[in-house]
Structure formats: structure tokens, C-alpha cells
Design a protein around this motif. Sequence first.
Motif, PDB file in Angstrom:
ATOM      1  N   PRO A 114     -18.374   2.988  17.123  1.00 45.57           N
ATOM      2  CA  PRO A 114     -18.108   1.635  16.620  1.00 45.57           C
ATOM      3  C   PRO A 114     -17.331   1.580  15.305  1.00 45.57           C
ATOM      4  N   GLY A 115     -17.029   2.724  14.702  1.00 43.17           N
ATOM      5  CA  GLY A 115     -16.275   2.694  13.448  1.00 43.17           C
ATOM      6  C   GLY A 115     -14.784   2.450  13.646  1.00 43.17           C
ATOM      7  N   VAL A 116     -14.358   2.365  14.918  1.00 47.03           N
ATOM      8  CA  VAL A 116     -12.929   2.338  15.227  1.00 47.03           C
ATOM      9  C   VAL A 116     -12.189   1.126  14.660  1.00 47.03           C
ATOM     10  N   ASP A 117     -12.769  -0.052  14.816  1.00 46.63           N
ATOM     11  CA  ASP A 117     -12.050  -1.273  14.414  1.00 46.63           C
ATOM     12  C   ASP A 117     -11.678  -1.216  12.930  1.00 46.63           C
ATOM     13  N   ALA A 118     -12.668  -0.873  12.104  1.00 47.73           N
ATOM     14  CA  ALA A 118     -12.422  -0.834  10.663  1.00 47.73           C
ATOM     15  C   ALA A 118     -11.465   0.305  10.308  1.00 47.73           C
ATOM     16  N   ALA A 119     -11.577   1.427  11.009  1.00 48.46           N
ATOM     17  CA  ALA A 119     -10.709   2.572  10.710  1.00 48.46           C
ATOM     18  C   ALA A 119      -9.246   2.205  10.964  1.00 48.46           C
ATOM     19  N   ILE A 120      -8.998   1.546  12.085  1.00 50.43           N
ATOM     20  CA  ILE A 120      -7.605   1.188  12.433  1.00 50.43           C
ATOM     21  C   ILE A 120      -7.073   0.162  11.442  1.00 50.43           C
ATOM     22  N   GLU A 121      -7.908  -0.769  11.099  1.00 46.37           N
ATOM     23  CA  GLU A 121      -7.526  -1.811  10.132  1.00 46.37           C
ATOM     24  C   GLU A 121      -7.099  -1.154   8.807  1.00 46.37           C
ATOM     25  N   ARG A 122      -7.921  -0.221   8.340  1.00 43.28           N
ATOM     26  CA  ARG A 122      -7.613   0.419   7.053  1.00 43.28           C
ATOM     27  C   ARG A 122      -6.394   1.323   7.142  1.00 43.28           C
ATOM     28  N   TYR A 123      -6.272   1.988   8.249  1.00 46.83           N
ATOM     29  CA  TYR A 123      -5.155   2.921   8.369  1.00 46.83           C
ATOM     30  C   TYR A 123      -3.821   2.176   8.516  1.00 46.83           C
ATOM     31  N   SER A 124      -3.855   1.022   9.177  1.00 41.81           N
ATOM     32  CA  SER A 124      -2.609   0.294   9.444  1.00 41.81           C
ATOM     33  C   SER A 124      -1.988  -0.249   8.171  1.00 41.81           C
ATOM     34  N   VAL A 125      -2.823  -0.644   7.221  1.00 41.09           N
ATOM     35  CA  VAL A 125      -2.301  -1.084   5.923  1.00 41.09           C
ATOM     36  C   VAL A 125      -2.997  -0.223   4.862  1.00 41.09           C
ATOM     37  N   PRO A 126      -2.510   0.996   4.696  1.00 41.38           N
ATOM     38  CA  PRO A 126      -3.232   1.952   3.857  1.00 41.38           C
ATOM     39  C   PRO A 126      -3.232   1.559   2.380  1.00 41.38           C
ATOM     40  N   ASP A 127      -4.332   1.790   1.702  1.00 41.05           N
ATOM     41  CA  ASP A 127      -4.368   1.458   0.274  1.00 41.05           C
ATOM     42  C   ASP A 127      -3.783   2.623  -0.531  1.00 41.05           C
ATOM     43  N   ARG A 128      -3.775   2.429  -1.815  1.00 34.20           N
ATOM     44  CA  ARG A 128      -3.106   3.362  -2.717  1.00 34.20           C
ATOM     45  C   ARG A 128      -3.627   4.797  -2.594  1.00 34.20           C
ATOM     46  N   GLU A 129      -4.953   4.903  -2.587  1.00 35.82           N
ATOM     47  CA  GLU A 129      -5.534   6.255  -2.545  1.00 35.82           C
ATOM     48  C   GLU A 129      -5.295   6.922  -1.192  1.00 35.82           C
ATOM     49  N   VAL A 160       6.367   0.815  -6.734  1.00 37.17           N
ATOM     50  CA  VAL A 160       7.743   0.820  -6.233  1.00 37.17           C
ATOM     51  C   VAL A 160       8.023  -0.336  -5.281  1.00 37.17           C
ATOM     52  N   PHE A 161       6.964  -1.006  -4.828  1.00 37.85           N
ATOM     53  CA  PHE A 161       7.198  -2.043  -3.829  1.00 37.85           C
ATOM     54  C   PHE A 161       5.952  -2.903  -3.696  1.00 37.85           C
ATOM     55  N   GLU A 162       6.189  -4.171  -3.399  1.00 41.43           N
ATOM     56  CA  GLU A 162       5.057  -5.088  -3.214  1.00 41.43           C
ATOM     57  C   GLU A 162       5.424  -6.087  -2.134  1.00 41.43           C
ATOM     58  N   THR A 163       4.509  -6.364  -1.231  1.00 40.57           N
ATOM     59  CA  THR A 163       4.798  -7.340  -0.173  1.00 40.57           C
ATOM     60  C   THR A 163       3.489  -7.816   0.452  1.00 40.57           C
ATOM     61  N   ASN A 164       3.618  -8.599   1.510  1.00 42.48           N
ATOM     62  CA  ASN A 164       2.481  -8.999   2.318  1.00 42.48           C
ATOM     63  C   ASN A 164       2.625  -8.369   3.681  1.00 42.48           C
ATOM     64  N   ILE A 165       1.622  -7.634   4.122  1.00 41.32           N
ATOM     65  CA  ILE A 165       1.708  -7.021   5.448  1.00 41.32           C
ATOM     66  C   ILE A 165       0.555  -7.541   6.281  1.00 41.32           C
ATOM     67  N   ARG A 166       0.872  -8.134   7.395  1.00 45.17           N
ATOM     68  CA  ARG A 166      -0.123  -8.751   8.289  1.00 45.17           C
ATOM     69  C   ARG A 166      -1.133  -9.570   7.487  1.00 45.17           C
ATOM     70  N   GLY A 167      -0.596 -10.393   6.613  1.00 47.55           N
ATOM     71  CA  GLY A 167      -1.439 -11.313   5.853  1.00 47.55           C
ATOM     72  C   GLY A 167      -2.171 -10.678   4.683  1.00 47.55           C
ATOM     73  N   LYS A 168      -1.922  -9.398   4.426  1.00 50.87           N
ATOM     74  CA  LYS A 168      -2.629  -8.722   3.340  1.00 50.87           C
ATOM     75  C   LYS A 168      -1.630  -8.264   2.293  1.00 50.87           C
ATOM     76  N   LYS A 169      -2.053  -8.333   1.040  1.00 51.71           N
ATOM     77  CA  LYS A 169      -1.181  -7.869  -0.027  1.00 51.71           C
ATOM     78  C   LYS A 169      -1.068  -6.339   0.051  1.00 51.71           C
ATOM     79  N   ALA A 177      12.338  -2.560   6.582  1.00 56.13           N
ATOM     80  CA  ALA A 177      12.405  -3.684   5.638  1.00 56.13           C
ATOM     81  C   ALA A 177      10.999  -4.103   5.225  1.00 56.13           C
ATOM     82  N   GLN A 178      10.087  -4.144   6.208  1.00 64.72           N
ATOM     83  CA  GLN A 178       8.728  -4.599   5.913  1.00 64.72           C
ATOM     84  C   GLN A 178       8.052  -3.712   4.873  1.00 64.72           C
ATOM     85  N   TRP A 179       8.305  -2.433   4.929  1.00 65.62           N
ATOM     86  CA  TRP A 179       7.662  -1.500   4.000  1.00 65.62           C
ATOM     87  C   TRP A 179       8.567  -1.170   2.808  1.00 65.62           C
ATOM     88  N   GLY A 180       9.591  -1.983   2.627  1.00 65.93           N
ATOM     89  CA  GLY A 180      10.407  -1.841   1.422  1.00 65.93           C
ATOM     90  C   GLY A 180      11.258  -0.600   1.369  1.00 65.93           C
TER      91      GLY A 180
END
Lengths: 423, 96
Positions: free
Chosen positions: A335-350, A376-385, B80-83
Motif C-alpha cells: 500500500p505504500g505505492v501511491d505515496a511513493a509515486i506521488e513523491r517520486y514524480s515531483v521530487p523534492d530537493r533532498e 536554478v528554477f522554480e515552477t508549478n508542476i501538477r499543481g505543486k510548487k 520546458a516544464q522542468w526548466g
Amino acid sequence: MSNVYNWQLGRPMDYPYDAAFPREQFAFVFNLNRCIGCQSCTMACKSTWTFSKGQEYMWWNNVETKPYGGYPAHWDVKTLDLLEKANPGGQSWGGTPQNAKAPYGQFKGQTVFEAAKHNVSPEGAQKALGYLPTDEEWAGANRFEDHPTGAPKGERDRYFQRPESLPQHKTWFFYLARLCNHCSYPACLAACPRSAIYKRPEDGIVLIDQERCRGYRKCMEACPYKKSLYRGTTRTSEKCVACYPRVEGRDPDGGGLPMQTRCMSACIGHIRLQGLVELNADGTWKENRQHPLYYLVHVAKVALPLYPQFGTEPNGYYIPPRWVPLPYLRQMFGPGVDAAIERYSVPDRELLAVLQLFGKDRRICFRYEIKQGPKVFETNIRGKKFEMFNDTVIGYGRDGKEIARIAVEEPVHVRPAQHANSI
Amino acid sequence: MPKHEVDSEDPMELMGVTLATHEDTLTPMAECFIEEFMRMRFNPEQVLELFKNPDYIGPHMVWEQRGEGFVRQLIADSFAQWGRAANHESRVTNNA
Ligand code: SF4
Ligand code: SF4
Ligand code: SF4
């Protein structure tokens, strides 16, 4: 039967022996989003350990094309089917994910050890619910899994002349790289009537004593991952030895430091990171925030055990492939899959920084640090900063000295054509 | 029993049988490949080459089924999405 604690299931379970944990445990994380199915890992293992007579069909490391493929054929479907028959409709998860003692909630179904109690044959109950694959099932590792081809009956040698006879992939698939999981509760060990299988107290590597083994193949029958294999010429079973001389630091290349195994260091796709983790007295992972495997499994929670419901507490962890339908992945990784994919798809800094450690140095990394770099870059990806920083990750070996230093925006150097393969 | 033919009626014989699914996962799959290689610092042209390569089955399947225009657009959008669109090329050093 003893009662042992399985943190991947979030509950105690039955196991034929008392729990006994190593000082450190061999473990690895594979990022399935990156595997290109090149089989370099498979060949690295074969050319090191299984190139001799009687080992022709033996692949301690294999890469299979899911959902169709398997080595041996259908190993996982068959074991899942046995469990389903033993406990119809009951193989499900519940509870809420908690700390490191129950990170995926609680498994409500039966493990291979629990289901075996009711599977009584004339020989008595099995130690772990399982089956013996046929020779045919072992014979074609990754054959026709990518290019399904067929031949008229009786014309077996003409497979490659008739590529039109079966359909090709039209939709999702992914490569699943596998080796022995050096489980914390090995089913192979539990089933061996000769006590020929042992788990090393120093690193948790599971080995078959070739002197004691008589080739009964009870381990092959019991291992739900089918990672114990039979060798006809010696009449014994063999399995992945986790390249133990390298893990012990005896490979001269490592300068005395523990090195990642052959299949790990040969990986072209940089999908693999192998290490040694410390355990608590109850078998849970000791908190070690700056250990890359601890971070991936217990902090970022992007890496999940393979079929944790089998109950052996495997020490191979996988970052699931993003594009694969979730019900399939939930069955495979829990059951950890949903959260794992979510985190991996928009990876955080670390996470972005730690992922850079994969495939960068052959020595085992015991600790990492991150040196912060500029945004180096900032945007919104799938509704997330989403913010990207050019941080640098530094990996340290057993002796505390630096073994790798990689920036998130690491420059690429392309070999000139005349030196394309100059090693 | 040893088998010589695929039996599509046999539920255990999954190999070489078209997977019945209504979910179209080709686009997310292609996106994932693009992002992974982008993070390994491939430039858009190098990523496109992977999709054109018949030995690289996953990306090539997308290239075959959706066409090169689709793949080119997806690569451009992802970069483009990932800059990474404008200056990625210049960061790749070629020693040749
Ligand atoms: S994967 Fe199989 S062979 Fe390896 S330790 Fe676990 S039960 Fe034993
Ligand atoms: S760890 Fe070593 S022995 Fe085991 S599969 Fe990999 S290369 Fe083979
Ligand atoms: S070497 Fe790496 S990328 Fe290639 S098949 Fe093995 S795990 Fe996958």
C-alpha cells in the motif's frame, strides 16, 4: 513455530525459527523508472559466478519484462495464486501507516509461512507455501518477453523467422531486475531439512553451505521469489552470494573498503544503490537519517519491498515505475505505492540530490551530506510548487572518507567516437 | 506440461499475450523516460534518438504508435516544464 516481528507487515508473524538479526543487513534500492533492460547486471553476475558446467540456465541476477515475464516463468503469479487459494479473498492490507515499525499499515492476510500450516501433504506440512518450478519454466529467462515470437508446433528452431505470429507490446510494461533479497526471514533457510542455509551475523547475507546441501530443493520450493536454483552437475542448490568478498572489502579495487556487488556496479542505467544498514534489536531499521538507503526507504518512502505480503521481509526495495496502473503496483509493492509515486514524480530537493548517488561509485556509501547550491528554477508542476537547486551530494565510505561528490546539475562528458569503448 | 504454443485461454500463460487494458499509459510512460534521461543531462536531440532506436523498446513503441511529431512535442514540453529548454544543450560538454 516462533512469533517474530515483521515491520514490513506491521505485525508479528509465525516463522519456524526464532528471530536473529545481523549486525548490519545487506540491502539495495532499485529505481525501476530507469531500468532499460540491457541485462548488463545479469551478465556481470554470470561472468563472475555462474559460467561453469551445470550453471547454463542459472541466473542469480535476472531482469524480466513485467507484466508478462518471469524467471522462472510466472513465479509471482503462481505464488500469489497459491496464497489466494489458501486464504480466499483475505490477502489484504489495513490499518494506518505509522512509524518504522509499521510504515505500510498492517497486512491482514497470510504469509507463505502462515498459509503453509494448512497445506499438509503426505510429507507433512510445508515450512513455507510454495511449489517447484518445472525445467521448462527455468529454461527461457527473458526469452520472448520483449519480442514475443512463435513457431508452428515442432519447428522450435524457427522462432526468430516468424516474428509476426504473436502480438508485440502495445501498452505498458516495465523491467523488473531481481536477485536474492537476502531476506530477514528467509523461506529457503526455513525449509532446508539439512540446515545447510545460513544467514551471516555480520551482514545478513544468506548462503547455502555446499558441503551440507544434498540437493533436495526444498529451498527452491519454499523461496517465494524463486531465487534458489538447482545445479545438476553438483546435485546441490546454489544462489546469489551477494558478492560477499566485495561486501567484506576484500576486492583489491576497493582499497579495503566494502564495495557494491558486481550486478550493482555494472548497471548501465544507474538504477541501483546497494548498502549495509544497521538494525534494532527487533529487526526494524536503526534510525540513520544520513544513510542513503534509510532515507529512501524510511524518510522519503519512495522505495518499497517486493511482494512484502509473502512475509520473508525481503531486503530489496524498489522505486515503482510511475506509469504502471496502480492496482498492479499495489499488489507488487504494497500500500505504500501511491505515496511513493506521488513523491517520486515531483521530487523534492533532498530526493533529487540523493538520487544522484545511484551508480556513481563502486564503494558502498554509508552516509551522505548535501551542500546547498543556488536555486536554478522554480515552477508549478501538477499543481505543486517545484523548486530546483543545484545542490551537491557527497557520499562517504566505511572509513568516513569521501567517495563521491555529484551536483544535481552534473555536467555530462561524451566520449569522443574513437574512444567510445576504450576500457 | 511442457507447452509448445501459447494458449490464450490459459490464465497462467501471460507471456506474449496482448494485455487487456483500457488505460492508456503510453504518454506517462514516455514522459517518465524523457524526464529520467533529462536528469541524466541528455539533451532533447539525444532523448529523441532513444525513441527512434528500435532496440530501446519502450520509447520506440511510443515513437511507432504516436509518430515522431508527438514525441518531439512531448520532449519539448517536458524540458520546458522542468526548466531545461533554453540552455540545456550548452551544458553538455562534448570532448570530441
Ligand atoms: S529471496 Fe529466496 S533465496 Fe533469497 S533469502 Fe529470500 S527466501 Fe532465501
Ligand atoms: S550480488 Fe553478486 S552474486 Fe548476487 S546476483 Fe549480484 S552479481 Fe550475482
Ligand atoms: S544493468 Fe541496470 S539498467 Fe541494465 S538491465 Fe540491469 S538493472 Fe536494468
